[in-house]
Write an enzyme that holds these catalytic residues in place. Sequence first.
Site, PDB file in Angstrom:
ATOM      1  N   ASP A  80      44.392  28.787  42.786  1.00  0.00           N
ATOM      2  CA  ASP A  80      43.965  30.205  43.470  1.00  0.00           C
ATOM      3  C   ASP A  80      45.435  30.226  43.289  1.00  0.00           C
ATOM      4  OD1 ASP A  80      44.738  32.221  45.034  1.00  0.00           O
ATOM      5  OD2 ASP A  80      43.146  31.204  46.511  1.00  0.00           O
ATOM      6  N   ILE A  81      46.413  31.294  42.795  1.00  0.00           N
ATOM      7  CA  ILE A  81      47.710  31.356  42.685  1.00  0.00           C
ATOM      8  C   ILE A  81      48.602  31.587  44.434  1.00  0.00           C
ATOM      9  CG2 ILE A  81      48.174  33.974  42.657  1.00  0.00           C
ATOM     10  CD1 ILE A  81      50.077  33.142  40.512  1.00  0.00           C
ATOM     11  N   ASN A 120      50.416  47.098  38.693  1.00  0.00           N
ATOM     12  CA  ASN A 120      50.782  47.636  38.703  1.00  0.00           C
ATOM     13  C   ASN A 120      51.622  48.501  38.617  1.00  0.00           C
ATOM     14  OD1 ASN A 120      49.963  48.956  41.162  1.00  0.00           O
ATOM     15  ND2 ASN A 120      47.548  48.838  40.758  1.00  0.00           N
ATOM     16  N   GLY A 136      42.147  41.786  40.640  1.00  0.00           N
ATOM     17  CA  GLY A 136      42.791  40.660  40.112  1.00  0.00           C
ATOM     18  C   GLY A 136      43.467  40.231  40.194  1.00  0.00           C
ATOM     19  N   VAL A 137      44.314  39.276  40.192  1.00  0.00           N
ATOM     20  CA  VAL A 137      45.409  38.728  40.744  1.00  0.00           C
ATOM     21  C   VAL A 137      46.297  39.317  42.384  1.00  0.00           C
ATOM     22  CG1 VAL A 137      48.006  38.010  40.377  1.00  0.00           C
ATOM     23  CG2 VAL A 137      45.511  36.840  38.671  1.00  0.00           C
ATOM     24  N   ASP A 138      46.668  41.393  41.642  1.00  0.00           N
ATOM     25  CA  ASP A 138      47.173  41.640  42.746  1.00  0.00           C
ATOM     26  C   ASP A 138      46.361  41.855  43.803  1.00  0.00           C
ATOM     27  OD1 ASP A 138      49.358  44.086  42.955  1.00  0.00           O
ATOM     28  OD2 ASP A 138      48.747  45.932  41.695  1.00  0.00           O
ATOM     29  N   SER A 192      48.346  39.812  32.367  1.00  0.00           N
ATOM     30  CA  SER A 192      47.710  41.081  30.925  1.00  0.00           C
ATOM     31  C   SER A 192      46.543  40.709  30.164  1.00  0.00           C
ATOM     32  CB  SER A 192      47.794  41.095  30.031  1.00  0.00           C
ATOM     33  OG  SER A 192      49.216  42.375  30.711  1.00  0.00           O
ATOM     34  N   GLY A 223      43.466  39.391  31.822  1.00  0.00           N
ATOM     35  CA  GLY A 223      42.681  39.585  32.648  1.00  0.00           C
ATOM     36  C   GLY A 223      41.748  41.335  31.879  1.00  0.00           C
ATOM     37  N   TYR A 231      43.817  43.919  31.752  1.00  0.00           N
ATOM     38  CA  TYR A 231      44.309  44.619  30.510  1.00  0.00           C
ATOM     39  C   TYR A 231      43.868  44.146  29.134  1.00  0.00           C
ATOM     40  CZ  TYR A 231      47.047  46.749  34.103  1.00  0.00           C
ATOM     41  OH  TYR A 231      47.876  47.344  34.957  1.00  0.00           O
TER      42      TYR A 231
END
Length: 173
Positions: free
Chosen positions: A9-10, A23, A31-33, A121, A123, A125
């Site tokens: 988990d980042i 984005n 997602g990550v964002d 990208s 995920g 994307y």
Amino acid sequence: MQISAHLGDITTERVDAVVNAANSSLSGGGGVDGAIHRAAGPALLQECRQVRATVWPDGLPVGEAVATGAGDLPARWVVHTVGPDRHRGQTDPELLASCFRRSLEVADAVGARSVAVPAVSAGIYGWDPAVVADVAVAAVRASAERARTVQEVRFVLFSPQVLAEFERALDPD
């Protein structure tokens, strides 16, 4: 430069800088964002809005990167980068490489010694994780020659399949 990959988990990485697969609006998302924005709290969104108001009023371009504080994350900085979206016809691997290269340049510029990086990208994307791994590892290795402060890059990956591709790219023998 030490380069590694692991499943994790980042948002919980104890590093100086975390790279966000953002984005262009820098306003959070999925997602990550989304995970980074939720974990960092409202201070991150406030800093992102300031960046939009002063530096990137039209949004952060694909392949570019910018740093903000990290809010409630254990890191000091978040380096936001916008990956290319294959679903929108953004299929140039150089755009993808630029995300990793610019993220490390920005992390280096703020003085980060350790950086956690996702599979930008890979995920929603639509990029093949094998391609992302090859491009990311090559870009980070090439950036190692120019880094002044960054000594460690950790690819922090969200699935065993993506991790396997990064492990392959890191050790192709």
